[in-house]
Write a protein that holds these residues in place. Structure first.
Motif, PDB file in Angstrom:
ATOM      1  N   HIS A 174       0.948  -1.088  -0.009  1.00 40.03           N
ATOM      2  CA  HIS A 174       0.020   0.047   0.102  1.00 40.03           C
ATOM      3  C   HIS A 174       0.874   1.375   0.015  1.00 40.03           C
ATOM      4  O   HIS A 174       2.038   1.345   0.695  1.00 40.03           O
ATOM      5  N   ASP A 175       0.223   2.152  -0.688  1.00 39.08           N
ATOM      6  CA  ASP A 175       1.019   3.512  -0.817  1.00 39.08           C
ATOM      7  C   ASP A 175       0.518   4.461   0.295  1.00 39.08           C
ATOM      8  O   ASP A 175      -0.589   5.193  -0.093  1.00 39.08           O
ATOM      9  N   ILE A 176       0.871   4.551   1.565  1.00 40.52           N
ATOM     10  CA  ILE A 176       0.160   5.069   2.520  1.00 40.52           C
ATOM     11  C   ILE A 176       0.240   6.775   2.421  1.00 40.52           C
ATOM     12  O   ILE A 176      -0.597   7.620   2.778  1.00 40.52           O
ATOM     13  N   ASN A 177       1.302   7.184   1.873  1.00 36.60           N
ATOM     14  CA  ASN A 177       1.344   8.666   1.474  1.00 36.60           C
ATOM     15  C   ASN A 177       0.448   8.995   0.483  1.00 36.60           C
ATOM     16  O   ASN A 177      -0.064  10.119   0.737  1.00 36.60           O
ATOM     17  N   ASN A 178       0.455   8.387  -0.515  1.00 32.65           N
ATOM     18  CA  ASN A 178      -0.523   8.577  -1.532  1.00 32.65           C
ATOM     19  C   ASN A 178      -2.135   8.800  -0.972  1.00 32.65           C
ATOM     20  O   ASN A 178      -2.868   9.619  -1.297  1.00 32.65           O
ATOM     21  N   GLU A 179      -2.440   7.913  -0.056  1.00 33.09           N
ATOM     22  CA  GLU A 179      -3.778   7.520   0.296  1.00 33.09           C
ATOM     23  C   GLU A 179      -3.797   8.918   1.407  1.00 33.09           C
ATOM     24  O   GLU A 179      -5.071   9.444   1.472  1.00 33.09           O
ATOM     25  N   ALA A 180      -2.875   9.204   2.048  1.00 41.74           N
ATOM     26  CA  ALA A 180      -3.021  10.359   3.087  1.00 41.74           C
ATOM     27  C   ALA A 180      -3.244  11.820   2.244  1.00 41.74           C
ATOM     28  O   ALA A 180      -4.029  12.712   2.609  1.00 41.74           O
ATOM     29  N   LYS A 181      -2.577  11.856   1.162  1.00 43.66           N
ATOM     30  CA  LYS A 181      -3.072  12.911   0.377  1.00 43.66           C
ATOM     31  C   LYS A 181      -4.398  12.843  -0.428  1.00 43.66           C
ATOM     32  O   LYS A 181      -5.077  13.980  -0.488  1.00 43.66           O
ATOM     33  N   ALA A 182      -4.738  11.883  -0.804  1.00 44.46           N
ATOM     34  CA  ALA A 182      -6.119  11.768  -1.261  1.00 44.46           C
ATOM     35  C   ALA A 182      -7.220  12.181  -0.169  1.00 44.46           C
ATOM     36  O   ALA A 182      -8.166  12.539  -0.613  1.00 44.46           O
ATOM     37  N   LEU A 183      -6.939  11.517   0.928  1.00 39.47           N
ATOM     38  CA  LEU A 183      -7.901  11.886   2.153  1.00 39.47           C
ATOM     39  C   LEU A 183      -7.805  13.496   2.420  1.00 39.47           C
ATOM     40  O   LEU A 183      -8.997  13.922   2.497  1.00 39.47           O
ATOM     41  N   ARG A 184      -6.821  13.796   2.216  1.00 39.87           N
ATOM     42  CA  ARG A 184      -6.789  15.226   2.570  1.00 39.87           C
ATOM     43  C   ARG A 184      -7.565  16.163   1.193  1.00 39.87           C
ATOM     44  O   ARG A 184      -8.074  17.278   1.438  1.00 39.87           O
ATOM     45  N   ARG A 185      -7.350  15.513   0.015  1.00 33.95           N
ATOM     46  CA  ARG A 185      -8.283  16.050  -1.204  1.00 33.95           C
ATOM     47  C   ARG A 185      -9.626  16.113  -0.951  1.00 33.95           C
ATOM     48  O   ARG A 185     -10.451  16.991  -1.000  1.00 33.95           O
ATOM     49  N   LEU A 186     -10.023  14.918  -0.509  1.00 31.16           N
ATOM     50  CA  LEU A 186     -11.474  14.793  -0.243  1.00 31.16           C
ATOM     51  C   LEU A 186     -11.739  15.687   1.242  1.00 31.16           C
ATOM     52  O   LEU A 186     -13.025  16.059   1.068  1.00 31.16           O
ATOM     53  N   GLU A 187     -11.083  15.703   2.050  1.00 28.90           N
ATOM     54  CA  GLU A 187     -11.389  16.652   3.248  1.00 28.90           C
ATOM     55  C   GLU A 187     -11.403  18.089   2.511  1.00 28.90           C
ATOM     56  O   GLU A 187     -12.464  18.818   3.001  1.00 28.90           O
ATOM     57  N   GLU A 188     -10.683  18.521   1.924  1.00 30.25           N
ATOM     58  CA  GLU A 188     -10.537  19.931   1.518  1.00 30.25           C
ATOM     59  C   GLU A 188     -12.002  20.063   0.341  1.00 30.25           C
ATOM     60  O   GLU A 188     -12.428  21.268   0.436  1.00 30.25           O
ATOM     61  N   SER A 189     -12.377  19.250  -0.150  1.00 28.79           N
ATOM     62  CA  SER A 189     -13.504  19.204  -1.014  1.00 28.79           C
ATOM     63  C   SER A 189     -14.672  19.344  -0.113  1.00 28.79           C
ATOM     64  O   SER A 189     -15.873  19.568  -0.794  1.00 28.79           O
ATOM     65  N   GLY A 190     -14.745  18.859   1.066  1.00 28.23           N
ATOM     66  CA  GLY A 190     -15.916  18.759   1.829  1.00 28.23           C
ATOM     67  C   GLY A 190     -16.789  17.506   1.829  1.00 28.23           C
ATOM     68  O   GLY A 190     -17.598  17.293   2.331  1.00 28.23           O
ATOM     69  N   ALA A 191     -15.995  16.422   1.012  1.00 33.58           N
ATOM     70  CA  ALA A 191     -16.690  15.186   0.858  1.00 33.58           C
ATOM     71  C   ALA A 191     -16.610  14.405   2.118  1.00 33.58           C
ATOM     72  O   ALA A 191     -17.554  13.495   2.333  1.00 33.58           O
ATOM     73  N   ILE A 192     -15.569  14.537   2.965  1.00 35.24           N
ATOM     74  CA  ILE A 192     -15.498  13.913   4.074  1.00 35.24           C
ATOM     75  C   ILE A 192     -15.130  14.842   5.410  1.00 35.24           C
ATOM     76  O   ILE A 192     -14.448  15.930   5.090  1.00 35.24           O
ATOM     77  N   LEU A 193     -15.281  14.244   6.518  1.00 30.77           N
ATOM     78  CA  LEU A 193     -14.701  15.085   7.760  1.00 30.77           C
ATOM     79  C   LEU A 193     -14.315  14.494   8.637  1.00 30.77           C
ATOM     80  O   LEU A 193     -14.734  13.355   9.033  1.00 30.77           O
ATOM     81  N   TYR A 194     -13.280  14.583   9.292  1.00 30.12           N
ATOM     82  CA  TYR A 194     -12.467  14.084  10.569  1.00 30.12           C
ATOM     83  C   TYR A 194     -13.300  14.325  11.793  1.00 30.12           C
ATOM     84  O   TYR A 194     -13.621  15.600  11.894  1.00 30.12           O
ATOM     85  N   LEU A 195     -13.316  13.505  12.499  1.00 27.03           N
ATOM     86  CA  LEU A 195     -14.119  13.613  13.827  1.00 27.03           C
ATOM     87  C   LEU A 195     -13.062  14.027  14.935  1.00 27.03           C
ATOM     88  O   LEU A 195     -13.287  14.241  16.011  1.00 27.03           O
ATOM     89  N   HIS A 196     -11.614  14.293  14.572  1.00 27.29           N
ATOM     90  CA  HIS A 196     -10.747  14.526  15.376  1.00 27.29           C
ATOM     91  C   HIS A 196      -9.792  15.570  14.702  1.00 27.29           C
ATOM     92  O   HIS A 196      -9.694  15.277  13.611  1.00 27.29           O
ATOM     93  N   PRO A 197      -8.979  16.321  15.645  1.00 24.77           N
ATOM     94  CA  PRO A 197      -7.966  17.087  14.993  1.00 24.77           C
ATOM     95  C   PRO A 197      -6.841  16.455  14.418  1.00 24.77           C
ATOM     96  O   PRO A 197      -6.580  15.074  14.859  1.00 24.77           O
TER      97      PRO A 197
END
Length: 352
Positions: A327-350
């Protein structure tokens, strides 16, 4: 050589140098990002807590679906692909059709058709009616990351319509941090419990994530009580699995393909070790397809510079175990960041 000052006079005019301001801005950027993340988390937390106790799922759905947190998540992604709300394989999807799958597992079923036919004949593909009939589905995907340890998010997590958990992450003994409600658990043979009921609800859907043909073969042998073949696994799977066939599902390879092609931009070239989405990333993509509100918790790995740092909220596994991962965990972290920035997902913690 002219000495550069923060404030200086040139042609009778007082001027400022922007370089010190820029340097300070770069220093404060990480703090600013953290504050934005914390403010977003706090806003979500206040809305959810205002819904009352764990027995008020309908009120929570109304709070999240009617507020600012959801505005057609799928459309926000701008991926130019169709939303796929049917998450699980059923026989008519691939059999009795002229167009057959051109890709092998995990991105298609080529070469696994007969094995899959037996598995699907003994399992199911439907979502529970009470969830399927909801006008707006609030979902949370709980990762196994160390970041959720001591978070006290348990009561909050239990309030969602759908709670998705991953692999063999335990619930018993960790309820304060991760809750005890489990709607779906994504797993594969190497991450299976012999007795799923120990860490799940009686009506939890056990979602098989078939990365390879051996995964389907293992499930078939369990379902039909056939002789077990243990070759082809990176870790010995259980010989006995007490999962309920009526509560067992097989994740559609379409979700794999979406995750790899559209979210992670993975290009698996011949001659190189394959890179596949993690179970967690697959669960997030599945939630984005099926749910109207998608929140996540427990995602993120420590720095690779800290090889002995724990990676899970349970057990003793550390970053060393990720060194030879597919698995490419760095790539996945970037993908999750893009999803967060788009408003598609929200983290429940800082998070950073």
């Amino acid at each position: 050589m002219k000495e550069e000052k923060d404030i200086y006079v040139e042609d009778g005019i007082m001027k400022f140098s922007w370089k010190p301001l820029l340097a300070w801005g770069l220093r404060l950027l990480p703090l600013l990002l953290f504050l934005i993340s914390f403010a977003t988390y706090y806003y979500s937390y206040v809305i959810l807590q205002s819904s009352g106790g764990t027995g008020k799922a309908l009120n929570i759905s109304k709070s999240l679906c009617g507020g600012l947190l959801t505005q057609k998540n799928w459309e926000r992604l701008n991926l130019n692909i169709t939303r796929h709300t049917q998450l699980f394989l059923k026989m008519e999807d691939f059999f009795w059709k002229e167009t057959q799958s051109k890709l092998p597992l995990p991105y298609g079923i080529k070469g696994s058709e007969l094995m899959l036919l037996k598995v699907l004949a003994a399992t199911n593909y439907q979502m529970p009616t009470n969830i399927e009939n909801l006008e707006c589905r609030t979902c949370v995907v709980i990762g196994n990351g160390y970041v959720v340890k001591n978070s006290s998010l348990g009561s909050l997590i239990n309030k969602y319509d759908v709670v998705i958990r991953l692999n063999d992450a335990p619930v018993r003994g960790y309820e304060d941090d991760v809750g005890n409600k489990t709607t779906m658990r994504f797993f594969y043979p190497e991450s299976a419990y012999s007795n799923p009921i120990l860490q799940n609800d009686p009506d939890t859907l056990m979602v098989m994530v078939p990365f390879k043909m051996q995964d389907l073969r293992w499930l078939k042998e369990i379902l039909y009580n056939e002789k077990r073949v243990r070759k082809g696994f990176w870790k010995p799977p259980p010989l006995i699995w007490l999962g309920d066939p009526s509560k067992t599902r097989v994740l559609d390879p379409h979700i794999f393909q979406q995750a790899a092609d559209n979210f992670l931009k993975i290009s698996n070239k011949k001659g190189k070790n394959p890179v596949h989405p993690t179970t967690g990333m697959l669960a997030v993509v599945a939630a984005l397809n099926y749910c109207d509100v998608v929140h996540i918790a427990g995602f993120g790995y420590p720095s690779l510079k800290k090889p002995l740092h724990p990676i899970h909220y349970y057990g003793r596994a550390n970053m060393k175990s990720m060194m030879n991962s597919y698995h490419d965990i760095n790539n996945e972290a970037k993908a999750l960041r893009r999803l967060e920035e788009s408003g598609a997902i929200l983290y429940l913690h800082p998070h950073l």
